[in-house]
Motif scaffolding. Sequence first.
Motif, short mmCIF file in Angstrom:
data_model
loop_
_atom_site.label_atom_id
_atom_site.label_comp_id
_atom_site.label_asym_id
_atom_site.label_seq_id
_atom_site.Cartn_x
_atom_site.Cartn_y
_atom_site.Cartn_z
N LEU A 42 0.63 -1.18 0.09
CA LEU A 42 0.05 -0.08 -0.08
C LEU A 42 0.77 1.40 -0.06
O LEU A 42 2.00 1.27 0.45
N SER A 43 0.35 2.15 -0.37
CA SER A 43 1.15 3.60 -0.40
C SER A 43 1.14 4.06 1.00
O SER A 43 0.30 3.73 1.81
N GLN A 46 -2.13 5.45 1.94
CA GLN A 46 -3.10 4.45 2.45
C GLN A 46 -3.02 3.85 3.89
O GLN A 46 -3.87 3.79 4.49
N THR A 73 -15.83 10.54 0.17
CA THR A 73 -14.56 10.58 0.06
C THR A 73 -13.86 9.42 0.69
O THR A 73 -13.07 8.65 0.48
N ASN A 76 -14.50 6.32 -0.86
CA ASN A 76 -13.74 5.87 -2.04
C ASN A 76 -12.54 5.27 -1.54
O ASN A 76 -12.10 4.64 -2.21
N ARG A 77 -11.99 6.15 -0.43
CA ARG A 77 -10.58 5.80 0.00
C ARG A 77 -10.73 4.37 0.51
O ARG A 77 -9.50 3.38 0.31
N GLU A 79 -12.63 1.86 -0.26
CA GLU A 79 -12.61 1.15 -1.54
C GLU A 79 -11.62 0.86 -2.10
O GLU A 79 -11.01 -0.16 -2.56
N SER A 80 -10.63 1.98 -2.44
CA SER A 80 -9.58 1.64 -3.08
C SER A 80 -8.43 1.00 -2.35
O SER A 80 -7.84 -0.11 -2.71
N ILE A 81 -8.37 1.03 -0.93
CA ILE A 81 -7.75 0.00 0.09
C ILE A 81 -8.10 -1.40 -0.26
O ILE A 81 -7.41 -2.33 -0.33
N SER A 83 -9.58 -2.89 -2.69
CA SER A 83 -9.26 -3.20 -3.80
C SER A 83 -7.65 -3.51 -3.92
O SER A 83 -7.13 -4.69 -4.54
N ALA A 84 -6.95 -2.64 -3.35
CA ALA A 84 -5.55 -2.86 -3.28
C ALA A 84 -5.20 -3.88 -2.54
O ALA A 84 -4.09 -4.63 -2.79
#
Length: 89
Positions: A42-43, A46, A73, A76-77, A79-81, A83-84
């Motif tokens: 992860l970044s 994240q 927001t 969305n964050r 969900e991106s985690i 997904s990652a």
Amino acid sequence: MSKESLGKCPFCGENMKITKLYCSSCNTSIEGEFELCDFCKLSKEQKNFIKIFLKNKGSIKEMERELSISYPTVKNRLESIVSALHINK
């Protein structure tokens, strides 16, 4: 001072691998090809988001307040985690 390993290649974006582990206490070195844990990939942003999420015990309302961002927001964050990390629903 400890440096965090890179999870993604800064040139092509692919996952990095660790090839050497070293113990500074006894000078032992182990060489091979080691996979990074999923969270290591992860970044930094994240990982920080996850820390804040856990600190707030998963409360999206508290996340909105602490980060001064909207509900969509935060979602969305998250969900991106998800997904990652390749977490299936």
